[in-house]
Scaffold this active site. Structure first.
Site, PDB file in Angstrom:
ATOM      1  CD  GLU A 100      -1.300   0.346   3.775  1.00  0.00           C
ATOM      2  OE1 GLU A 100      -2.415  -0.214   3.293  1.00  0.00           O
ATOM      3  OE2 GLU A 100      -0.913   0.736   4.722  1.00  0.00           O
TER       4      GLU A 100
ATOM      5  CG  HIS B 115       7.279  -6.543   0.394  1.00  0.00           C
ATOM      6  ND1 HIS B 115       6.458  -5.762   1.052  1.00  0.00           N
ATOM      7  CD2 HIS B 115       7.209  -7.828   0.852  1.00  0.00           C
ATOM      8  CE1 HIS B 115       5.944  -6.249   1.937  1.00  0.00           C
ATOM      9  NE2 HIS B 115       6.343  -7.555   2.012  1.00  0.00           N
TER      10      HIS B 115
ATOM     11  CB  CYS C 225       8.215  -1.379  -3.136  1.00  0.00           C
ATOM     12  SG  CYS C 225       7.608  -2.334  -1.763  1.00  0.00           S
TER      13      CYS C 225
HETATM   14 ZN   LIG Z   1       6.378  -0.735  -0.591  1.00  0.00          ZN
END
Ligand SMILES: [Zn+2]
Length: 225
Positions: A114, A182, A184
């Site tokens: 998120e 993840h 990211c």
């Molecule tokens: Zn992230």
């Protein structure tokens, strides 16, 4: 000055993947719009982002992207925001009196961070000890999938899965471990492609060392077919 400071704080909160609550933060009017109305608005927003980046949306390859992304957001990857999509809570009586732990392992997790809106991909391992009620095995996969289809923080996802199963099974004796990558972290920022994040939540009997050990040993079993 104060507002600038607050924006900086929120930025660093997100960059460090710190969540604020075990409930998904939803607006009071989250379900006032229909799915079709949401898709219509998001479509324009995606087009706006792409045009701002300088992309030519008259190109055949890009033309359909805003609508495709909007539909994917509302109906697929964020479909778990809508309580309508929650798996039904059908349970059965534990007729065969199986009193040991049941472990459903290697449940595939596809979620979305998120803080960056990039994918979280991994495996969830879920266990419970029945106190008279059992669920179908696929129900555990469906619950994992439902809560995964939200903008998520991995810790919150782990807790939401446990709390839902505790409610459905009417027992505190539920545990969940998630091991996930993840994107990211893997594809940007620190760009560490090898690291993954492990989170766990142990309820009731799983708080005891022995029961927890047994669960973790089952997860380690290498199932061959
Ligand atoms: Zn992230």
């Amino acid at each position: 000055m104060k507002i600038e400071r607050e924006i900086e704080d929120f930025d660093s909160l997100g960059e460090n993947h710190v969540g604020t609550s075990s409930e998904t933060p939803l607006r009071a009017d989250a379900f006032k719009l229909t799915k079709e109305e949401k898709i219509d608005i998001i479509k324009d927003d995606v087009r706006h982002i792409m045009e701002t980046l300088g992309l030519d949306l008259t190109d055949d390859s890009l033309q359909g992207t805003p609508n495709r992304v909007a539909k994917m957001f509302v109906k697929e990857i964020f479909g778990g925001l809508d309580p309508e999509n929650k798996p039904s809570a059908s349970t059965f009586e534990n007729k065969y009196k199986y009193g040991e732990m049941l472990v459903e392992k290697n449940i595939t997790v596809y979620s979305t961070c998120e803080h960056h809106l990039l994918p979280i991909v991994g495996k969830a391992h879920v266990a419970y000890i029945s106190n008279g009620t059992v669920v179908g095995l696929s129900k555990m996969n469906r619950i994992v999938d439902y809560f995964s289809k939200r903008p998520q923080v991995q810790e919150r996802l782990t807790i939401q899965i446990v709390e839902e199963l505790q409610k459905v099974l009417n027992t505190k004796d539920v545990a969940c471990v998630i091991d996930a990558k993840h994107l990211c972290v893997n594809s940007r920022g620190i760009r560490d492609t090898e690291s993954s994040t492990v989170t766990s939540e142990f309820g009731g009997k799983f708080k005891s060392k022995k029961t927890r050990r047994e669960f973790l040993d089952y997860i380690k079993l290498d199932t061959q077919f």
